[in-house]
Write an enzyme that holds these catalytic residues in place. Sequence first.
Site, PDB file in Angstrom:
ATOM      1  N   TRP A 110      46.068  47.284  35.798  1.00 23.41           N
ATOM      2  CA  TRP A 110      46.066  46.343  36.929  1.00 23.41           C
ATOM      3  C   TRP A 110      46.626  47.004  38.202  1.00 23.41           C
ATOM      4  CZ3 TRP A 110      46.238  40.675  35.458  1.00 23.41           C
ATOM      5  CH2 TRP A 110      46.213  39.834  36.575  1.00 23.41           C
ATOM      6  N   HIS A 113      44.939  48.889  41.190  1.00 24.11           N
ATOM      7  CA  HIS A 113      44.364  48.196  42.358  1.00 24.11           C
ATOM      8  C   HIS A 113      45.440  48.170  43.437  1.00 24.11           C
ATOM      9  CE1 HIS A 113      40.692  47.011  40.231  1.00 24.11           C
ATOM     10  NE2 HIS A 113      41.484  47.167  39.193  1.00 24.11           N
ATOM     11  N   GLU A 120      57.779  43.505  40.605  1.00 24.54           N
ATOM     12  CA  GLU A 120      57.838  43.392  39.141  1.00 24.54           C
ATOM     13  C   GLU A 120      59.255  43.071  38.668  1.00 24.54           C
ATOM     14  OE1 GLU A 120      56.328  46.852  37.114  1.00 24.54           O
ATOM     15  OE2 GLU A 120      56.354  45.870  35.160  1.00 24.54           O
ATOM     16  N   SER A 122      62.578  43.449  36.911  1.00 27.47           N
ATOM     17  CA  SER A 122      63.314  44.715  36.792  1.00 27.47           C
ATOM     18  C   SER A 122      63.941  44.875  35.415  1.00 27.47           C
ATOM     19  CB  SER A 122      64.403  44.795  37.855  1.00 27.47           C
ATOM     20  OG  SER A 122      65.222  45.916  37.590  1.00 27.47           O
ATOM     21  N   HIS A 214      39.266  39.378  49.832  1.00 28.31           N
ATOM     22  CA  HIS A 214      38.314  40.492  49.746  1.00 28.31           C
ATOM     23  C   HIS A 214      38.701  41.437  48.603  1.00 28.31           C
ATOM     24  CE1 HIS A 214      35.953  43.996  50.610  1.00 28.31           C
ATOM     25  NE2 HIS A 214      37.031  44.700  50.878  1.00 28.31           N
ATOM     26  N   ARG A 223      37.128  43.889  36.898  1.00 25.90           N
ATOM     27  CA  ARG A 223      37.910  43.527  35.712  1.00 25.90           C
ATOM     28  C   ARG A 223      37.398  42.299  34.979  1.00 25.90           C
ATOM     29  NH1 ARG A 223      40.397  48.295  34.644  1.00 25.90           N
ATOM     30  NH2 ARG A 223      41.399  49.102  36.511  1.00 25.90           N
TER      31      ARG A 223
HETATM   32  C1  LIG Z   1      35.975  50.007  33.517  1.00 23.65           C
HETATM   33  C2  LIG Z   1      36.998  50.864  34.223  1.00 23.65           C
HETATM   34  C3  LIG Z   1      37.382  52.082  33.677  1.00 23.65           C
HETATM   35  C4  LIG Z   1      38.343  52.871  34.320  1.00 23.65           C
HETATM   36  N1  LIG Z   1      38.728  54.060  33.760  1.00 23.65           N
HETATM   37  C5  LIG Z   1      39.679  54.825  34.366  1.00 23.65           C
HETATM   38  C6  LIG Z   1      40.130  56.057  33.796  1.00 23.65           C
HETATM   39  O1  LIG Z   1      39.664  56.468  32.744  1.00 23.65           O
HETATM   40  N2  LIG Z   1      41.104  56.758  34.442  1.00 23.65           N
HETATM   41  C7  LIG Z   1      41.651  56.349  35.636  1.00 23.65           C
HETATM   42  O2  LIG Z   1      42.514  57.020  36.177  1.00 23.65           O
HETATM   43  N3  LIG Z   1      41.232  55.175  36.207  1.00 23.65           N
HETATM   44  C8  LIG Z   1      40.283  54.413  35.605  1.00 23.65           C
HETATM   45  N4  LIG Z   1      39.888  53.233  36.195  1.00 23.65           N
HETATM   46  C9  LIG Z   1      40.520  52.813  37.443  1.00 23.65           C
HETATM   47  C10 LIG Z   1      39.578  53.017  38.657  1.00 23.65           C
HETATM   48  O3  LIG Z   1      39.257  54.384  38.828  1.00 23.65           O
HETATM   49  C11 LIG Z   1      40.251  52.487  39.941  1.00 23.65           C
HETATM   50  O4  LIG Z   1      41.446  53.203  40.159  1.00 23.65           O
HETATM   51  C12 LIG Z   1      40.593  51.020  39.843  1.00 23.65           C
HETATM   52  O5  LIG Z   1      39.497  50.294  39.359  1.00 23.65           O
HETATM   53  C13 LIG Z   1      41.005  50.480  41.216  1.00 23.65           C
HETATM   54  O6  LIG Z   1      39.884  50.471  42.026  1.00 23.65           O
HETATM   55  P1  LIG Z   1      39.985  50.724  43.581  1.00 23.65           P
HETATM   56  O7  LIG Z   1      40.640  52.045  43.882  1.00 23.65           O
HETATM   57  O8  LIG Z   1      38.614  50.529  44.170  1.00 23.65           O
HETATM   58  O9  LIG Z   1      40.932  49.493  44.030  1.00 23.65           O
HETATM   59  P2  LIG Z   1      42.035  49.422  45.156  1.00 23.65           P
HETATM   60  O10 LIG Z   1      43.122  50.385  44.908  1.00 23.65           O
HETATM   61  O11 LIG Z   1      42.410  47.971  45.290  1.00 23.65           O
HETATM   62  O12 LIG Z   1      41.306  49.880  46.445  1.00 23.65           O
HETATM   63  C14 LIG Z   1      40.257  49.091  47.020  1.00 23.65           C
HETATM   64  C15 LIG Z   1      39.473  49.998  47.942  1.00 23.65           C
HETATM   65  O13 LIG Z   1      40.325  50.433  49.015  1.00 23.65           O
HETATM   66  C16 LIG Z   1      40.052  51.782  49.327  1.00 23.65           C
HETATM   67  N5  LIG Z   1      41.264  52.576  49.092  1.00 23.65           N
HETATM   68  C17 LIG Z   1      42.438  52.135  48.562  1.00 23.65           C
HETATM   69  N6  LIG Z   1      43.339  53.121  48.558  1.00 23.65           N
HETATM   70  C18 LIG Z   1      42.735  54.208  49.068  1.00 23.65           C
HETATM   71  C19 LIG Z   1      43.140  55.544  49.305  1.00 23.65           C
HETATM   72  N7  LIG Z   1      44.354  55.974  49.038  1.00 23.65           N
HETATM   73  N8  LIG Z   1      42.245  56.382  49.839  1.00 23.65           N
HETATM   74  C20 LIG Z   1      41.005  55.993  50.136  1.00 23.65           C
HETATM   75  N9  LIG Z   1      40.539  54.738  49.948  1.00 23.65           N
HETATM   76  C21 LIG Z   1      41.406  53.856  49.408  1.00 23.65           C
HETATM   77  C22 LIG Z   1      38.881  52.211  48.456  1.00 23.65           C
HETATM   78  O14 LIG Z   1      37.687  51.974  49.130  1.00 23.65           O
HETATM   79  C23 LIG Z   1      38.972  51.288  47.275  1.00 23.65           C
HETATM   80  O15 LIG Z   1      37.746  51.082  46.585  1.00 23.65           O
HETATM   81  C24 LIG Z   1      38.931  52.440  35.563  1.00 23.65           C
HETATM   82  C25 LIG Z   1      38.519  51.210  36.105  1.00 23.65           C
HETATM   83  C26 LIG Z   1      37.581  50.425  35.451  1.00 23.65           C
HETATM   84  C27 LIG Z   1      37.178  49.101  36.059  1.00 23.65           C
END
Ligand SMILES: Cc1cc2nc3c(=O)[nH]c(=O)nc-3n(C[C@H](O)[C@H](O)[C@H](O)COP(=O)(O)OP(=O)(O)OC[C@H]3O[C@@H](n4cnc5c(N)ncnc54)[C@H](O)[C@@H]3O)c2cc1C
EC number: 2.1.1.148
Length: 301
Positions: A110, A113, A120, A122, A214, A223
């Site tokens: 979780w 994201h 959280e 503590s 959003h 998820r």
């Molecule tokens: C089915 C599934 C399998 C997965 N398996 C793995 C795995 O094996 N290993 C692993 O490590 N993770 C895994 N993940 C996690 C995945 O890679 C993402 O980290 C997670 O889903 C959060 O997505 P997000 O970064 O788009 O979301 P958020 O962190 O909420 O970000 C939302 C959007 O904001 C932008 N953003 C946020 N922060 C930044 C930044 N620092 N730089 C640039 N743009 C940014 C991006 O456009 C991003 O899409 C998995 C996820 C899913 C759903």
Amino acid sequence: MPLSPEQQAEITEQRGAPQQTLRAVSEGMEAHLYTAYPVLDHGFIRVVDYMGDDAAICQAARVSYGKGTKSVQNDEGLIRYLMRHWHSTPFEMCEIKLHVKLPVFVARQWIRHRTANVNEYSARYSILDREFYIPAPEHLNAQSVVNNQGRGAALEGEEADRVLRLLREDAMRCYDHYEEMISQEGQQGLARELARMNLPANIYTQWYWKVDLHNLLHFLRLRADSHAQYEIRVYADEICKVVADWVPFAYRAFEDYRMGGATLSATALDCVRRMLKGESVTQETSGMSKGEWREFEGLLG
Ligand SMILES: Cc1cc2nc3c(=O)[nH]c(=O)nc-3n(C[C@H](O)[C@H](O)[C@H](O)COP(=O)(O)OP(=O)(O)OC[C@H]3O[C@@H](n4cnc5c(N)ncnc54)[C@H](O)[C@@H]3O)c2cc1C
């Protein structure tokens, strides 16, 4: 049990003290406010606060001086247009604050994201409860043979009993040692911040999680999807029910364009056009890899 009688009494007291406000109120959300909805064996989600409604999305999109609402039909059309064209900032005008109780291994997925605000419980300051996620027998699956990141059929009989016994025994033994380490009779005992390190990842933690609509929809898209692990998906499914009542127009558009919709590559779109003209397209003539073609066929049913 997700909530103790004392915790439930606090929630009932809060629900029993309504206040008048000039702010936008979503009737659907008011019905959910503060209520804890059970998830897994000891977890829950509950809405602690929220801001905005469908009209607030339209108000922001129109940069309006007043409510920004034209007509119900007009508003839903506008929200669908915004969703369709990835015009996302009006959705960021709505916010939700959730109290979530979840196993640590779910929390690790979780927290990836990043576009949310988290506080959280503590475990340096407080003692964690003896609460561990133990899967229901029907969710005790074998490793999938086709997907390294997935599960196969549910374990049965003696094998299921053995795994459940190991999970329970390990959790209880680790917690016994945790208690023993922090409460040495007559002595100071180990610091809580250190004693917690032997606790397994199925122990429950809690946090407040605040996110705008959003980014919440982005979270739900990933998820509440069938590819997500069951244990996080059930939380996302519960949140979906709340969002559907909070912002019904936005949620319907989200279901239509994001959850139920799909993105096609230029190559895939070209294949659809060729098929519509009557051409019999195969993986070999499609220009797609085997994996892409399999997913493409899956999309078209
Ligand atoms: C089915 C599934 C399998 C997965 N398996 C793995 C795995 O094996 N290993 C692993 O490590 N993770 C895994 N993940 C996690 C995945 O890679 C993402 O980290 C997670 O889903 C959060 O997505 P997000 O970064 O788009 O979301 P958020 O962190 O909420 O970000 C939302 C959007 O904001 C932008 N953003 C946020 N922060 C930044 C930044 N620092 N730089 C640039 N743009 C940014 C991006 O456009 C991003 O899409 C998995 C996820 C899913 C759903």
